[in-house]
Design a protein around this motif. Structure first.
Motif, mmCIF file in Angstrom:
data_model
loop_
_atom_site.group_PDB
_atom_site.id
_atom_site.type_symbol
_atom_site.label_atom_id
_atom_site.label_comp_id
_atom_site.label_asym_id
_atom_site.label_seq_id
_atom_site.Cartn_x
_atom_site.Cartn_y
_atom_site.Cartn_z
ATOM 1 N N LYS A 58 46.133 108.382 58.728
ATOM 2 C CA LYS A 58 47.329 108.695 59.513
ATOM 3 C C LYS A 58 47.507 107.808 60.737
ATOM 4 O O LYS A 58 48.631 107.528 61.152
ATOM 5 N N ALA A 59 46.390 107.386 61.330
ATOM 6 C CA ALA A 59 46.476 106.650 62.592
ATOM 7 C C ALA A 59 45.896 105.252 62.535
ATOM 8 O O ALA A 59 46.109 104.461 63.457
ATOM 9 N N GLY A 60 45.156 104.934 61.484
ATOM 10 C CA GLY A 60 44.525 103.626 61.427
ATOM 11 C C GLY A 60 43.448 103.486 62.489
ATOM 12 O O GLY A 60 42.849 104.485 62.926
ATOM 13 N N PRO A 61 43.195 102.267 62.966
ATOM 14 C CA PRO A 61 42.145 102.050 63.971
ATOM 15 C C PRO A 61 42.373 102.808 65.278
ATOM 16 O O PRO A 61 41.432 103.048 66.023
ATOM 17 N N SER A 62 43.613 103.200 65.567
ATOM 18 C CA SER A 62 43.884 103.914 66.824
ATOM 19 C C SER A 62 43.226 105.288 66.855
ATOM 20 O O SER A 62 43.184 105.931 67.910
ATOM 21 N N LEU A 63 42.694 105.749 65.729
ATOM 22 C CA LEU A 63 41.937 106.999 65.721
ATOM 23 C C LEU A 63 40.753 106.891 66.675
ATOM 24 O O LEU A 63 40.326 107.890 67.261
ATOM 25 N N ILE A 64 40.235 105.679 66.832
ATOM 26 C CA ILE A 64 39.124 105.454 67.772
ATOM 27 C C ILE A 64 39.542 105.864 69.181
ATOM 28 O O ILE A 64 38.804 106.537 69.893
ATOM 29 N N LEU A 65 40.761 105.456 69.584
ATOM 30 C CA LEU A 65 41.267 105.809 70.901
ATOM 31 C C LEU A 65 41.478 107.319 71.024
ATOM 32 O O LEU A 65 41.195 107.913 72.073
ATOM 33 N N ALA A 66 41.945 107.950 69.948
ATOM 34 C CA ALA A 66 42.150 109.396 69.955
ATOM 35 C C ALA A 66 40.836 110.127 70.194
ATOM 36 O O ALA A 66 40.770 111.088 70.983
ATOM 37 N N TYR A 67 39.765 109.670 69.533
ATOM 38 C CA TYR A 67 38.457 110.289 69.733
ATOM 39 C C TYR A 67 37.954 110.064 71.156
ATOM 40 O O TYR A 67 37.331 110.947 71.762
ATOM 41 N N ALA A 68 38.215 108.884 71.708
ATOM 42 C CA ALA A 68 37.759 108.581 73.067
ATOM 43 C C ALA A 68 38.473 109.470 74.088
ATOM 44 O O ALA A 68 37.839 110.022 74.995
ATOM 45 N N ILE A 69 39.795 109.609 73.949
ATOM 46 C CA ILE A 69 40.556 110.446 74.893
ATOM 47 C C ILE A 69 40.159 111.909 74.759
ATOM 48 O O ILE A 69 39.903 112.599 75.759
ATOM 49 N N ALA A 70 40.118 112.401 73.527
ATOM 50 C CA ALA A 70 39.728 113.795 73.307
ATOM 51 C C ALA A 70 38.292 114.030 73.774
ATOM 52 O O ALA A 70 37.981 115.093 74.328
ATOM 53 N N GLY A 71 37.434 113.047 73.575
ATOM 54 C CA GLY A 71 36.054 113.171 74.022
ATOM 55 C C GLY A 71 35.951 113.303 75.534
ATOM 56 O O GLY A 71 35.111 114.048 76.047
#
Length: 477
Positions: A58-71
């Protein structure tokens, strides 16, 4: 406040505060090594090993950023919890703080909701574990589910130390698997070995349609899945009453949250998406399995199956542990049946754990008999009920900080950075995630379940209060 509290400190208003542990009838059997692994294991589950495939698609590589922000938000929540725990480490944790800083009804709702969260989670995880066993053995799923439930139930009743040992080794398997995957990916990127060596490149993070291939909106819509992956990280708070040295061990465990998320989520995804382009991942397929296949490592599927099996058993084990303690805390506060207060000679909640384990078995049977939409609705409710604990933690922390800054309550020795504004920010972030759940048709059903559960709790609370109106549990503190 429980009737068994013996270790006391003044709150400036003449109230009594619990220190937990033996004062609640529990034994402090969890050491630093076990608490650290419980904290690590709480942040690593099937949401990463299996669920990340859908997020990547759904998000491609930007999922990494999503995990970082949520983390980062998870870290703020855990630091808020840490400040509350150092103020008053009790096994009831969230529901105890809700009673003190919000009101008796909030404590009632929080205790029963968190209990339901773990019962439902235990049902799904033991069912999943039974399904994973079919990879190696031709054994009926109901038989595996029964065996797993009985073994984990027995382990939880024997002693809290045995629970801690099981959780230690379950978490060790998950940690070893992720670190092993990261090291293999580093070797492929630097040395070029395996079938993926010729195409592996960090350029995959931005060359396959960009870092945001589906736009910022696609990334935002994955935040709900990402937050769900972190559910259970707050379990370390439930262990406060049974930690050997909570004031030393718990802050250390909470302060490791950033690097755990950085390594096990952000680091692992960076490595995997550098070795395998994000376009090759699909919903329902573990990114770890897909990566092993791309590398040409045939043993990968079996390894990942073993890892997700331990992840599921770890979650069920945690469910057994927390449900019994939540029910006992409610019973001690006259907000649940008194028979839930009974402990074994080793200090574990006998009736509460037995009752919860029995429900888990009934749930497994229902799942096998009627695996339709009705069960899916119940499972989806686990997500919103899990986030309720985070909301309560943050609200309680904001109110505690206001009182401690005014000198009404003693200051915690483990103060959360940026408070109370950091907790307000985390609350707003969770609110945004709930709005996104309402937009997503697949996640919206969990919001439909919340009002029904709230109605059930409201009626139950009114009945209990009418039967015993003079009980301290129903008086605002």
């Amino acid at each position: 406040m429980t009737s068994a509290q013996v270790d006391q400190q003044s709150d400036g208003q003449g109230a009594v505060r619990a220190e937990g542990g033996e004062g609640e009838g529990y034994q402090r059997g969890l050491g630093s090594r076990q608490i650290q692994m419980i904290a690590i294991g709480g942040a690593i589950g099937t949401g990463l090993f299996l669920g990340a495939g859908k997020g990547i698609s759904k998000a491609g590589p930007s999922l990494i950023l999503a995990y970082a922000i949520a983390g980062f938000v998870i870290f703020l929540i855990m630091r808020a919890l840490g400040e509350l725990l150092m103020y008053r480490p009790v096994s009831g944790s969230f529901s105890e703080y809700a009673r003190e800083f919000i009101g008796p009804f909030a404590g009632f709702v929080t205790g029963w909701t968190y209990w339901l969260f773990w019962v439902v989670t235990g049902i799904t995880e033991v069912t999943a574990a039974a399904a994973y066993m079919t990879y190696w053995f031709s054994i009926p799923q109901w038989a595996s589910a029964l065996i797993f439930t009985i073994v984990l139930y027995a382990a939880n009743l024997i002693s809290v130390k045995l629970f801690g040992e099981l959780e230690f080794w379950f978490s060790m398997v998950k940690v070893t698997a992720i670190i092993g995957m990261i090291l293999i990916c580093v070797g492929i990127l630097t040395l070029g070995f395996s079938d993926a060596g010729k195409t592996a490149s960090v350029g995959h993070l931005w060359n396959e349609g960009g870092f945001f291939p589906h736009g910022i909106g696609g990334t935002l819509m994955t935040l709900q899945m990402v937050m769900f992956a972190f559910l259970a990280v707050e379990l370390v708070g439930v262990t406060a009453g049974e930690s050997k040295d909570p004031r030393k061990v718990l802050p250390k465990a909470i302060n490791t949250v950033p690097w755990r998320i950085a390594v096990f989520y952000v680091g692992a995804l960076i490595m995997i998406l550098s070795v395998v382009p994000w376009t090759e991942f699909h919903a329902g397929v573990s990114p770890f399995v897909a990566a092993f296949q791309k590398m040409g490592l045939s043993v990968g599927a079996g390894i990942v199956n073993f890892v997700v099996l331990t992840a599921a058993l770890s979650s069920c084990n945690s469910g057994m542990y927390s449900t019994g303690r939540m029910l006992r805390d409610l019973a001690l506060n006259s907000q649940g049946p008194k028979f839930f207060t009974k402990l074994t000679p080793s200090g574990t909640p006998l009736v509460g754990t037995t009752f919860s384990a029995a429900l888990m078995l009934v749930g497994v049977w229902i799942n096998y008999q009627w695996p339709g939409k009705a069960f899916d609705y119940v499972v989806s409710f686990a997500t919103i009920s899990g986030m309720w604990a985070w909301i309560v933690i943050l609200i309680c922390h904001i109110r505690y900080r206001r009182l401690s800054d005014r000198g009404v309550l003693p200051r915690s020795e483990f103060r959360a950075p940026g408070a109370p504004y950091a907790s307000v920010f985390a609350l707003l972030f969770i609110g945004m995630v709930i709005v996104l759940m309402g937009i997503d048709k697949d996640a919206r059903v969990s919001l439909y379940c919340a009002p029904l559960w709230g109605l059930i709790l409201g009626v139950s609370y009114a009945v209990l209060k009418r039967r015993n109106p003079e009980a301290a549990a129903f008086a605002k503190r």
